[in-house]
Scaffold this motif. Structure first.
Motif, PDB file in Angstrom:
ATOM      1  N   UNK A 123       0.846  -1.208   0.000  1.00 45.58           N
ATOM      2  CA  UNK A 123       0.000   0.000   0.000  1.00 45.58           C
ATOM      3  C   UNK A 123       0.879   1.255   0.000  1.00 45.58           C
ATOM      4  N   UNK A 124       1.603   1.433   1.114  1.00 45.71           N
ATOM      5  CA  UNK A 124       2.389   2.652   1.286  1.00 45.71           C
ATOM      6  C   UNK A 124       3.876   2.392   1.252  1.00 45.71           C
ATOM      7  N   UNK A 125       4.643   3.455   0.973  1.00 48.24           N
ATOM      8  CA  UNK A 125       6.105   3.388   0.901  1.00 48.24           C
ATOM      9  C   UNK A 125       6.707   4.634   1.522  1.00 48.24           C
ATOM     10  N   UNK A 126       7.824   4.448   2.212  1.00 51.85           N
ATOM     11  CA  UNK A 126       8.627   5.599   2.616  1.00 51.85           C
ATOM     12  C   UNK A 126      10.088   5.230   2.445  1.00 51.85           C
ATOM     13  N   UNK A 127      10.894   6.195   2.049  1.00 46.11           N
ATOM     14  CA  UNK A 127      12.339   5.968   1.978  1.00 46.11           C
ATOM     15  C   UNK A 127      13.025   6.887   2.982  1.00 46.11           C
ATOM     16  N   UNK A 128      14.075   6.369   3.605  1.00 45.39           N
ATOM     17  CA  UNK A 128      14.824   7.167   4.569  1.00 45.39           C
ATOM     18  C   UNK A 128      16.046   6.398   5.035  1.00 45.39           C
ATOM     19  N   UNK A 129      17.042   7.147   5.510  1.00 50.94           N
ATOM     20  CA  UNK A 129      18.300   6.544   5.951  1.00 50.94           C
ATOM     21  C   UNK A 129      18.221   6.322   7.460  1.00 50.94           C
ATOM     22  N   UNK A 130      17.696   5.156   7.876  1.00 48.96           N
ATOM     23  CA  UNK A 130      17.453   4.967   9.313  1.00 48.96           C
ATOM     24  C   UNK A 130      18.714   4.597  10.092  1.00 48.96           C
TER      25      UNK A 130
END
Length: 583
Positions: A321-328
Motif C-alpha cells: 500500500x504505502x512506501x517511505x524511503x529514509x536513511x534509518x
C-alpha cells in the motif's frame, strides 16, 4: 478466491479489556508524542466520502491521499486533502464530494479555500503529488483520479488552473499515487503515474458476472467485496516533461510500462544507489513491487527481483500500500519501509548498498505488532529530534465485516509508532490513552511535515468517510534540529525535488532527501529535516543537487528553517521560537 495477498490466517490478538489490539492496547502513562488537534485546527469542517458504508466494491475502500504544499509561498505548509466520490455522484444523482485546500493561518488554525483556489477536483479522487513542474517557483498539484486526472497549475495568486488536458496527463481509468522526479537530468520534473485496476463503473466486480473471474469473494470465509486479485490491472505511465507545458508518455521507451498490469498504488523517485540519478520504486497491491534503476540514458532497468524488493523474505508478494524511503542507520543509504494487509507483517527493506535490499523486519523489531493491522500511510520521521529516523504507520481495514467477527482486528485502527534505537533496532511506542497514538480511525493517506514551523514533524491523516486528523507533535524532548527549504538553480528542478542532503554533526553524517509522492498516495513536506539531539552546532552540510552539482553550505545556527538557493547559499531563515528564547 480473489482478495489480497496476506501471510495466511493469524490468531486473534486482544488487549486486557478484550478489545481487538488494533482498537485497543492503550496504556495509562508513558511518553506523549502526538495530540489530536484536528478540531482546534479547524479541519473537522470537512469530510472525506468514498462510496457507501457497506463497501460493496473495491473502488469504495481504498481512501485518498494528503498533499502538504506551501501553495502561497508564505513559508507555512498548507494541506490538500483529496476526496473520493460515490456511484450516485458519478451518475449525476448527487453532488460530487469536494477536495479541500486548508490554508495555514500561522496561528494553529487552517481555513478551507479549495473553492476559491479552484482545486475541488469533483472527481473520484485517490492520490496527490506536489511538484513545481514548470520551474516558476510555485508548487503545482497533480491529482490521480478514477476517471481523468487533474494537473493544477499554480497561478501565483492563490488560485490554480487545471491544465491536465493540455499537458496530456489525464489518462482516464484508475490512477493512484504519482511521483514527480527528473529522471533524465534535463532540469524539469517528469511525472510517474501508477495504475491500479481497470475498472468499469457500469459493470462492477460482482461475483458470478463477467467482471469477476470466480464465483465468490471471501476473507476468512466471509463474503466481501472483490479484488484486487482476479480483476484486470491498469498499466503504469511515465510522462516526460517537454518544457512547454506538455508531457509525452514515454513508458514503453523507458521500460516502466508494467507489462503484467500489477495493481499499483504508491510510487517514489529517489536515488537508491547514490549515483546522482533518481531511481523509481512502486508499491503494488498483492503483486510484486517494482524497483527500477535509472540507467542515465532515458531508460530504466527492472531490478525488482534482483534487488530483493519485489517480494518479502518469505518469497511472497505483499499487498503493498504505502512506501517511505529514509536513511534509518545514518549510513548515507536510503532504506525502504512498506505497509501491507492485515494478517501480514509490514516490511523494512535494508539498503545493503548499490540498491540491493534485505528484508530485516523481524530483526529490526517492526514486524510482530503490526500483523493484525492493515497499513496505509507510512513515514520515516525523527519525531524526537534525536538524530535517528523513526517509523509511523497509519492503519484501517477495508472490510467493514471485520467488526462483526472475533478476528482481533477492526475497521477503524490506531497508528503504530516505532522509535529508532540508534539504527540497531526499533522499539514499539505504546499508545497513551487520550493522545494521538490512541486515535482509532479508518486511516488511509498520511503526510508528514512541520505544520507549525517549530522543528517537530506532525502528521495529517485522510480518514475514510470522516474528517481528517492532525496529529501535532508535542513530544517533550528539548533536542535541537534544523530544516532546509531548497531552491534549485537554472539547470535543475526549481523545487530541488530529487536532491539529497548530507548533514554532519558530532561526527555523524545524516541524510535526508527532497521527494514528491510517497507514504500512501500522498506527498510530504519537501523541506529536509534533521534532528540533532543535544548537539548545538552543525559541522557541515553537503547538498547533492538534483542534476549533478555538489555544494557545501555552512549553517550559522540551529533550531531554524533555512532557505538555501543553489549557488547562493543561505538566502533566508525562519525562527518561530527565537523571540520567546530572547526574552
Amino acid at each position: 478466491m480473489g482478495g489480497n495477498s496476506t501471510g495466511g490466517v493469524h490468531a486473534a490478538v486482544h488487549d486486557s479489556e478484550n478489545r481487538p489490539i488494533t482498537a485497543g492496547g492503550f496504556v495509562d502513562s508513558g511518553p506523549i508524542v502526538f495530540q489530536d488537534v484536528s478540531k482546534e485546527a479547524g479541519l473537522t469542517t470537512w469530510r472525506h466520502q468514498m462510496g457507501v458504508p457497506n463497501k460493496q466494491f473495491i473502488i469504495e475502500t481504498n481512501g485518498s491521499g494528503v498533499g502538504l504544499i506551501d501553495y502561497d509561498n508564505d513559508g507555512w505548509l498548507d494541506i490538500y486533502l483529496v476526496n473520493g466520490s460515490t456511484y450516485d455522484a458519478e451518475s449525476g444523482k448527487a453532488a460530487a464530494p469536494h477536495a479541500a485546500l486548508f490554508h495555514n493561518n500561522h496561528d494553529g488554525t487552517f481555513t478551507n479555500v479549495a473553492e476559491k483556489a479552484g482545486v475541488t477536483n469533483d472527481r473520484w479522487g485517490f492520490g496527490v503529488a506536489i511538484g513545481d513542474y514548470d520551474n516558476d517557483g510555485w508548487p503545482d498539484i497533480f491529482v490521480g483520479n478514477f476517471g481523468k486526472n487533474r494537473l493544477y497549475h499554480n497561478n501565483h495568486d492563490g488560485t490554480f488552473t487545471d491544465v491536465a488536458e493540455k499537458a496530456g496527463v489525464t489518462l482516464g481509468n484508475w490512477s493512484t499515487g504519482a511521483s514527480f522526479g527528473d529522471y533524465d537530468g534535463d532540469g524539469r520534473l517528469d511525472l510517474f503515474v501508477p495504475g491500479y485496476i481497470h475498472y468499469d463503473i457500469a459493470s462492477p466486480p460482482v461475483p458470478g458476472t463477467k467482471a469477476v473471474a470466480f464465483a465468490g469473494c471471501h476473507f476468512r470465509g466471509v463474503e466481501t467485496m472483490c479484488g484486487p486479485r482476479g480483476l484486470q490491472g491498469e498499466h503504469d505511465h511515465l510522462f516526460h516533461n517537454n518544457g512547454d507545458g506538455t508531457f509525452t508518455d514515454v513508458s514503453v521507451k523507458a521500460g516502466v510500462t508494467d507489462p503484467n498490469a500489477y495493481y499499483g498504488f504508491t510510487s517514489i523517485f529517489a536515488d537508491l544507489n547514490n549515483d546522482g540519478k533518481v531511481d523509481l520504486i512502486v508499491a503494488d497491491d498483492s503483486t510484486p513491487n517494482y524497483l527500477y534503476i535509472n540507467k542515465g540514458d532515458g531508460t530504466f532497468e527492472d531490478d525488482s527481483y534482483a534487488s530483493g524488493f519485489a517480494l518479502n523474505q518469505d518469497g511472497r508478494e505483499i499487498a503493498g500500500m504505502g512506501l517511505s524511503v529514509g536513511d534509518y542507520q545514518n549510513n548515507g543509504l536510503l532504506d525502504i519501509v512498506a505497509t501491507d494487509f492485515s494478517d501480514d507483517y509490514k516490511v523494512l527493506f535494508h539498503n545493503d548498498g548499490d540498491a540491493n535490499f534485505t528484508d530485516v523486519s523481524y530483526h529490526a523489531g517492526i514486524a510482530q505488532e503490526g500483523i493484525p493491522f492493515l497499513g496505509w500511510g507510512v513515514g520515516f520521521l525523527d519525531y524526537d529530534n534525536d538524530g535517528w529516523k523513526d517509523i509511523l504507520m497509519v492503519n484501517g481495514h477495508v472490510y467493514p465485516q471485520v467488526d462483526k467477527y472475533d478476528w482481533g482486528t477492526s475497521f477503524a485502527q490506531r497508528p503504530l509508532l516505532y522509535h529508532n534505537l540508534e539504527g540497531k533496532k526499533f522499539a514499539y511506542v505504546p499508545p497513551v490513552k487520550g493522545t494521538g497514538l490512541a486515535d482509532v480511525v479508518a486511516g488511509r493517506g498520511a503526510a508528514f511535515g512541520d505544520l507549525f514551523n517549530d522543528g517537530k514533524i506532525d502528521v495529517v491523516i485522510n480518514v475514510m468517510d470522516d474528517h481528517p486528523v492532525l496529529l501535532r507533535n508535542v513530544n517533550a524532548d528539548t533536542h535541537h534540529w534544523v530544516e532546509m527549504k531548497l531552491i534549485g538553480g537554472p539547470k535543475g528542478p526549481r523545487d530541488a525535488v530529487g536532491t539529497a542532503v548530507y548533514l554532519t554533526a558530532g561526527g555523524v553524517k545524516r541524510r535526508d532527501d527532497v521527494l514528491s509522492g510517497g507514504s500512501y498516495i500522498s506527498s510530504n513536506d519537501q523541506r529536509v529535516h534533521f534532528g540533532l539531539g543535544d548537539l548545538t552546532k552543525v559541522d557541515q552540510v553537503e547538498i547533492h543537487w538534483a542534476g549533478g552539482p555538489v555544494e557545501k553550505v555552512a549553517l550559522p545556527n540551529i533550531d531554524r528553517i533555512y532557505t538555501i538557493e543553489q549557488g547562493k547559499g543561505v538566502v533566508g531563515e525562519l525562527c518561530t521560537g527565537c523571540d520567546k528564547k530572547a526574552k
